[in-house]
Design an enzyme around this catalytic site. Sequence first.
Site, PDB file in Angstrom:
ATOM      1  N   ASP A 259      -6.260  -5.340   5.963  1.00 31.88           N
ATOM      2  CA  ASP A 259      -7.395  -4.832   5.188  1.00 31.88           C
ATOM      3  C   ASP A 259      -8.401  -5.959   4.967  1.00 31.88           C
ATOM      4  OD1 ASP A 259      -8.960  -3.132   3.754  1.00 31.88           O
ATOM      5  OD2 ASP A 259      -7.578  -2.865   2.087  1.00 31.88           O
TER       6      ASP A 259
ATOM      7  N   ASP B 236      -3.459 -17.070   5.912  1.00 33.19           N
ATOM      8  CA  ASP B 236      -4.550 -17.900   5.369  1.00 33.19           C
ATOM      9  C   ASP B 236      -5.163 -18.762   6.458  1.00 33.19           C
ATOM     10  OD1 ASP B 236      -1.931 -18.799   5.149  1.00 33.19           O
ATOM     11  OD2 ASP B 236      -2.391 -20.331   3.683  1.00 33.19           O
TER      12      ASP B 236
ATOM     13  N   TYR C  35       0.813  -1.213   0.000  1.00 36.15           N
ATOM     14  CA  TYR C  35       0.000   0.000   0.000  1.00 36.15           C
ATOM     15  C   TYR C  35       0.853   1.273   0.000  1.00 36.15           C
ATOM     16  CZ  TYR C  35      -4.370  -2.465   0.932  1.00 36.15           C
ATOM     17  OH  TYR C  35      -5.466  -3.261   0.835  1.00 36.15           O
TER      18      TYR C  35
ATOM     19  N   LYS D 161       2.414 -13.600   6.496  1.00 35.56           N
ATOM     20  CA  LYS D 161       2.517 -14.603   5.440  1.00 35.56           C
ATOM     21  C   LYS D 161       4.011 -14.913   5.262  1.00 35.56           C
ATOM     22  CE  LYS D 161       0.441 -16.988   2.323  1.00 35.56           C
ATOM     23  NZ  LYS D 161      -0.025 -18.296   2.678  1.00 35.56           N
TER      24      LYS D 161
END
Length: 415
Positions: free
Chosen positions: A304, A280, A160, A227
């Site tokens: 987000d 995940d 971002y 992640k």
Amino acid sequence: MASYRFASRPSQGEAIAFEQGALKVPANPVIPFVEGDGTGPDIWRASVRVFDAAVEKAYGGERKVSWMKVFAGEESHAKHGEWLPDETLEAFKEFRVSIKGPLSTPVGGGIRSLNVMLRQVLDLYACIRPVRYFEGVGNPMKEPEKLNVVIFRENTEDVYAGIEWKAGSPEANELIEFIHRKFGKDIRANSAIGIKPMSEFGSRRLVNMAARYALENNRKSLTLVHKGNIMKFTEGAFRDWGYDEAAKAFPGQTVTEAEFSKGGAGARADCLIVKDRIADAMFQQLLLRPDEYDVIATPNLNGDYISDAAAAQVGGLGIAPGGNVGDGLAVFEATHGTAPKYANLDKINPGSVILSGVMMFEYMGWKEAGKLIVTGLENAIKSKRVTYDLARQMSGSTEVSTSAFGDQIIKGMRA
Ligand code: NAP
């Protein structure tokens, strides 16, 4: 004191100050607000009445907010030819605590997101999103009350950061060529390029704020969501810096999940348990074992996604609040966007901006006003006179307008 060309400084009220790491809030603070695009004005009209009613009821006239309208987005562009006037940023800095409605962002071109720009320019490095269930709200879960988390999303870095180039542009082509020549790594021709910066400084201060919040509010655990199994040097480093920060900044008050489960010397029950989950898996965990999670700290993109998904679990975006917080500077805002198809219909749920106001009052130390609003909202939902989004999920309910739902919340404060 800044001078304003488009906005008018209220004749009464003072700026909130920040001294020695703490806010100093006068009895009559000036608070800037942006109504927002699309449904923003409908929502703001209802919300401000709820805020004023709560402050009046809580403090009997001894405290009062002087609201100052400032400009951003479509209204600003139409009236003043600027999407985000400098003076709006100045007002956010001068008065320190502000609230805004949603602003629209075109996909794939045009102006960059004003929201993202605001967060970066003002260094509002944490986007804080509490997600809890309100009794009676329809939702897809069997036991929605088990979810009660506060998400701290890093707000200034990650993909971002806005460092990206179009496929085929000279910059993208030059980078592809440079990476091939210098590092021997091949990127397919005609690829767009985006950069994912994740710094030690940015990661540590976010985790520090989340851990401090967890400790001050007697929360049980802090989960670092990343992640790092795939993006080892960015997301993986976020995890490592996060563990290190929690241990070093709060010695004796935090313990890792691994240490805790071994039952060693550091495994005191009153310590904040720090754990990590891969992003995940975390989406599954929030669905299947929501009560194992409490405060969450995570990089920008994960945050987000996860905050919208968590909001859906307890009844949707209509009651999902948020705050963008830096050091002594904060702009509160709903999680949802402008929902343009409902603009000017007096239909949309104002709950998320109203609950963002609760976060704002808590941040200012006006906890009584915040508490009254929560009671008002709980009672409004119990009365089953709710906006369309809640009505369609609640049997036996009556759909009411944005403004009538605001009235119902004010009525609920008296109950
Ligand atoms: P959106 O405005 O959040 O709306 C998506 C859907 O969510 C709506 O159609 C509605 O669902 C539901 N919803 C949103 N707000 C609601 C509320 N207050 N009460 C009840 N339901 C609500 O998302 P979008 O359509 O993807 O985005 C529209 C614009 O907003 C875009 O330009 C986007 O960039 C911008 N945006 C701004 C912000 C921000 O300012 N912070 C955040 C996100 C998006 P139903 O259709 O099922 O009724």
